[in-house]
Scaffold this motif. Sequence first.
Motif, PDB file in Angstrom:
ATOM      1  N   PHE A 141       1.091  -1.017  -0.332  1.00 44.28           N
ATOM      2  CA  PHE A 141       0.213   0.298  -0.018  1.00 44.28           C
ATOM      3  C   PHE A 141       0.983   1.085  -0.043  1.00 44.28           C
ATOM      4  O   PHE A 141       2.083   1.346   0.746  1.00 44.28           O
ATOM      5  CB  PHE A 141      -0.608   0.323   1.441  1.00 44.28           C
ATOM      6  CG  PHE A 141      -2.146  -0.950   1.725  1.00 44.28           C
ATOM      7  CD1 PHE A 141      -2.483  -1.248   0.413  1.00 44.28           C
ATOM      8  CD2 PHE A 141      -2.054  -2.811   2.619  1.00 44.28           C
ATOM      9  CE1 PHE A 141      -3.631  -2.317   0.770  1.00 44.28           C
ATOM     10  CE2 PHE A 141      -2.598  -3.182   2.345  1.00 44.28           C
ATOM     11  CZ  PHE A 141      -3.677  -3.049   1.643  1.00 44.28           C
ATOM     12  N   PRO A 142       0.215   2.744  -0.463  1.00 44.56           N
ATOM     13  CA  PRO A 142       1.147   3.278  -0.383  1.00 44.56           C
ATOM     14  C   PRO A 142       1.019   3.740   1.027  1.00 44.56           C
ATOM     15  O   PRO A 142       0.790   5.051   1.092  1.00 44.56           O
ATOM     16  CB  PRO A 142       0.367   4.217  -1.371  1.00 44.56           C
ATOM     17  CG  PRO A 142      -1.131   4.158  -1.397  1.00 44.56           C
ATOM     18  CD  PRO A 142      -0.707   2.725  -1.091  1.00 44.56           C
ATOM     19  N   LYS A 143       1.617   3.397   1.709  1.00 50.72           N
ATOM     20  CA  LYS A 143       1.257   3.895   3.769  1.00 50.72           C
ATOM     21  C   LYS A 143       2.726   3.589   3.803  1.00 50.72           C
ATOM     22  O   LYS A 143       3.474   3.395   3.234  1.00 50.72           O
ATOM     23  CB  LYS A 143       0.595   3.087   3.999  1.00 50.72           C
ATOM     24  CG  LYS A 143      -0.675   2.936   4.164  1.00 50.72           C
ATOM     25  CD  LYS A 143      -2.417   1.920   4.264  1.00 50.72           C
ATOM     26  CE  LYS A 143      -3.171   1.709   4.131  1.00 50.72           C
ATOM     27  NZ  LYS A 143      -4.224   2.336   5.033  1.00 50.72           N
ATOM     28  N   SER A 144       3.353   3.036   4.967  1.00 43.46           N
ATOM     29  CA  SER A 144       4.062   3.492   5.580  1.00 43.46           C
ATOM     30  C   SER A 144       4.776   1.657   5.323  1.00 43.46           C
ATOM     31  O   SER A 144       3.649   1.106   5.210  1.00 43.46           O
ATOM     32  CB  SER A 144       5.063   4.341   7.318  1.00 43.46           C
ATOM     33  OG  SER A 144       3.552   3.251   7.986  1.00 43.46           O
ATOM     34  N   TYR A 151      -1.657  -3.393   8.729  1.00 44.27           N
ATOM     35  CA  TYR A 151      -2.939  -3.274   7.939  1.00 44.27           C
ATOM     36  C   TYR A 151      -3.692  -4.288   8.182  1.00 44.27           C
ATOM     37  O   TYR A 151      -4.830  -4.238   8.529  1.00 44.27           O
ATOM     38  CB  TYR A 151      -3.063  -3.347   6.504  1.00 44.27           C
ATOM     39  CG  TYR A 151      -4.183  -2.990   5.988  1.00 44.27           C
ATOM     40  CD1 TYR A 151      -4.507  -0.790   5.719  1.00 44.27           C
ATOM     41  CD2 TYR A 151      -4.749  -3.954   5.300  1.00 44.27           C
ATOM     42  CE1 TYR A 151      -6.332  -1.429   5.225  1.00 44.27           C
ATOM     43  CE2 TYR A 151      -6.365  -4.651   4.397  1.00 44.27           C
ATOM     44  CZ  TYR A 151      -6.893  -2.943   4.441  1.00 44.27           C
ATOM     45  OH  TYR A 151      -7.775  -2.468   3.762  1.00 44.27           O
ATOM     46  N   ARG A 186       8.634   4.286   9.204  1.00 46.75           N
ATOM     47  CA  ARG A 186       7.343   5.447   9.094  1.00 46.75           C
ATOM     48  C   ARG A 186       8.088   5.571   7.760  1.00 46.75           C
ATOM     49  O   ARG A 186       6.797   7.147   7.249  1.00 46.75           O
ATOM     50  CB  ARG A 186       7.609   6.672  10.269  1.00 46.75           C
ATOM     51  CG  ARG A 186       7.037   6.885  11.429  1.00 46.75           C
ATOM     52  CD  ARG A 186       5.934   5.973  11.786  1.00 46.75           C
ATOM     53  NE  ARG A 186       5.769   5.327  12.632  1.00 46.75           N
ATOM     54  CZ  ARG A 186       4.595   4.682  12.616  1.00 46.75           C
ATOM     55  NH1 ARG A 186       3.890   5.058  11.715  1.00 46.75           N
ATOM     56  NH2 ARG A 186       4.120   3.835  13.994  1.00 46.75           N
ATOM     57  N   ASP A 187       8.514   4.926   7.081  1.00 48.45           N
ATOM     58  CA  ASP A 187       9.378   5.842   5.810  1.00 48.45           C
ATOM     59  C   ASP A 187       8.407   5.069   5.290  1.00 48.45           C
ATOM     60  O   ASP A 187       7.651   3.870   5.244  1.00 48.45           O
ATOM     61  CB  ASP A 187       9.791   5.388   5.298  1.00 48.45           C
ATOM     62  CG  ASP A 187      12.016   5.934   5.302  1.00 48.45           C
ATOM     63  OD1 ASP A 187      11.333   7.062   6.574  1.00 48.45           O
ATOM     64  OD2 ASP A 187      12.377   6.020   5.642  1.00 48.45           O
ATOM     65  N   SER A 188       7.875   5.720   4.301  1.00 44.76           N
ATOM     66  CA  SER A 188       6.848   4.771   3.026  1.00 44.76           C
ATOM     67  C   SER A 188       7.341   3.756   2.363  1.00 44.76           C
ATOM     68  O   SER A 188       8.595   3.713   2.002  1.00 44.76           O
ATOM     69  CB  SER A 188       6.663   5.351   1.448  1.00 44.76           C
ATOM     70  OG  SER A 188       6.141   4.959   0.962  1.00 44.76           O
ATOM     71  N   LEU A 190       6.853   2.155  -0.677  1.00 48.50           N
ATOM     72  CA  LEU A 190       7.052   2.365  -1.622  1.00 48.50           C
ATOM     73  C   LEU A 190       8.663   2.759  -1.803  1.00 48.50           C
ATOM     74  O   LEU A 190       9.303   2.771  -3.231  1.00 48.50           O
ATOM     75  CB  LEU A 190       6.419   3.707  -2.843  1.00 48.50           C
ATOM     76  CG  LEU A 190       5.018   3.047  -2.693  1.00 48.50           C
ATOM     77  CD1 LEU A 190       3.347   4.121  -3.202  1.00 48.50           C
ATOM     78  CD2 LEU A 190       4.669   1.420  -3.264  1.00 48.50           C
ATOM     79  N   GLY A 191       9.317   3.248  -1.424  1.00 51.97           N
ATOM     80  CA  GLY A 191      10.493   3.800  -1.643  1.00 51.97           C
ATOM     81  C   GLY A 191      11.446   2.632  -1.119  1.00 51.97           C
ATOM     82  O   GLY A 191      13.088   2.317  -1.694  1.00 51.97           O
TER      83      GLY A 191
END
Lengths: 305, 292
Positions: A141-144, A151, A186-188, A190-191
């Motif tokens: 997910f585009p979340k941390s 989730y 806490r970083d996304s 997606l990185g």
Amino acid sequence: MVATPASPASPASPASSKAPVTARPLHAAPVPVARPSAADMLSVAEPVFEIADLEVYYGKFRAVRNVNMTIRKHQITAFIGPSGCGKTTVLRCMNRMNDLVAGARVGGTLRYHGVDLYDPQVSATEVRRRIGMVFQKPNPFPKSIYDNVAYGPRLSGIRDRAKLDEIVETSLRAAALWDEVKDRLRDSALGMSGGQQQRLCIARTVAVEPEVVLMDEPCSALDPIATARIEELMRELVSRFTIVIVTHNMQQAARVSDTTAFFTAELDPSADRRCGLLVEFGATSKLFSNPQDERTENYITGRFG
Amino acid sequence: MARALDLRGRGDGADRAFRGLAVGAATVVLVVLGLIAATMTRRALPVLEHMGPGFFTSTRWSPADEEFGALPFVWGTLYTAAIAIVIAVPVSLGVALFITQLAPQRLKRPLVYLVDLLAVVPSVVFGLWGILVLSPHLGRSFLTAGIILAIMIIPIITSLSREVIETTPQPEKEAAYGLGATRWEMILASVWPHSKGGLVGAVMLGLGRAMGETIAAALVIGSALGQITVDPLAPGNSMPAVIANEWGEADELHKSALIALAVLLFIITIIVNLVASSIVRRSMARTAGRRT
């Protein structure tokens, strides 16, 4: 072991001379990999999925037929075969993911611990909480990172911060990702690199404590090093979960799985289209060293035709 | 004997012509926009000289006394647009989600068609319908105008939202479903983060339309001068409505005041759009994987 050969005119009856694979004892199977405990389980482990005469349609088109198999607890079962053979379709039936495809329907039975997964009383949501899935392309997910793993537990109503912290840590450890990400939860997500993302998806799946993890070509988007890590991870996870993996990579199936199902696609005489079917199902070492069906042999030796 | 290698190719005449066409078209738009802004601003100057900053701060609009305070109309525009947004956004999102996530396949196309049909109804028809159906109950008021504007912007917001929502990739939806999410939980986890930037854009376009709508608002807003009130049932006026209503009988200074109102409206909508696009950009950047 050979599945009932193609006799599309009549649905395979359990009483036919060639009994469905599910009835065969597996004790004769040789040790598939250097893992004695798993070898014992081959014969004694309780069945998780019992699939009988499964066929799947998309609208009028029959995508796969003649699937009979029993998938046992704490084993890795690999589905192999050429493109269009229906292996992913069967996998996606096992947690009702195919419900999302308009026009998809199944025939035959797909039992999970004796319960028909396609019984109208059965909730697909509930099924998917018990039978998790890891997809071909990592899809965090585009979340941390933290929120990705938390989730599923949050869906089940866990709100307690300390409890969530604990689940996130154990799940990330189980996916061999904790040491790499513990300082940037806490970083996304997606990185992250593709391999890390895929392990995050595994952690996310593990976090809801499913019994089964279905993996749909989980390494096809990854480089060899990331692939090796995922395979290693699967060997660790199988002590806690039952794993079913679809793979295009025969070496991968041979390396990681206890049991292998070989599918192929053949012309469906009733529809004049190609339809997938299960050809052979058995202990991985046996299927690769001593295939019972010529089609299996042709495929694993590279003479596919 | 080897000749020198010729890499000159077929020339790029077509490419240059295409480039010229594209640049030309883009320039024309900018020039027209510039001319509009210049003409309007020039014609607005007399009233600004006459009123000074009072044009923006005064609440009194009395052409007979040569008093032109724009504030009531700014208020009317913003207030009716806000009412319209409050009504239209939930309805539009609901319809868009229904069409994309819930409606059976055979219902989808007729629904899309129906909503789009709403967008081609001329605004004067909405205005008259408002007079006939809403005014007997609500009077000609901010609320009546807000409701009519809401109906008019629902198709815009709905069809843009629908398109944005439909671009949510299947793998992102399956990520949520695979963890046992219900449809609603999937929408929150996958559709929303993927679409929110585009949805804000859709709402802002609706807002721009609501602020600029002239004839429907002019018919139902009540044409009261100088009303700044939060009472939704009070009659009021909005910038485009007052321009339409008063232009015909305006003398020179009065016309200049109406033009200045138009310039002000232009500036406000540009600001709304700039804010919207910065919100969209920021939310896109976040989902594209920068630190949260």
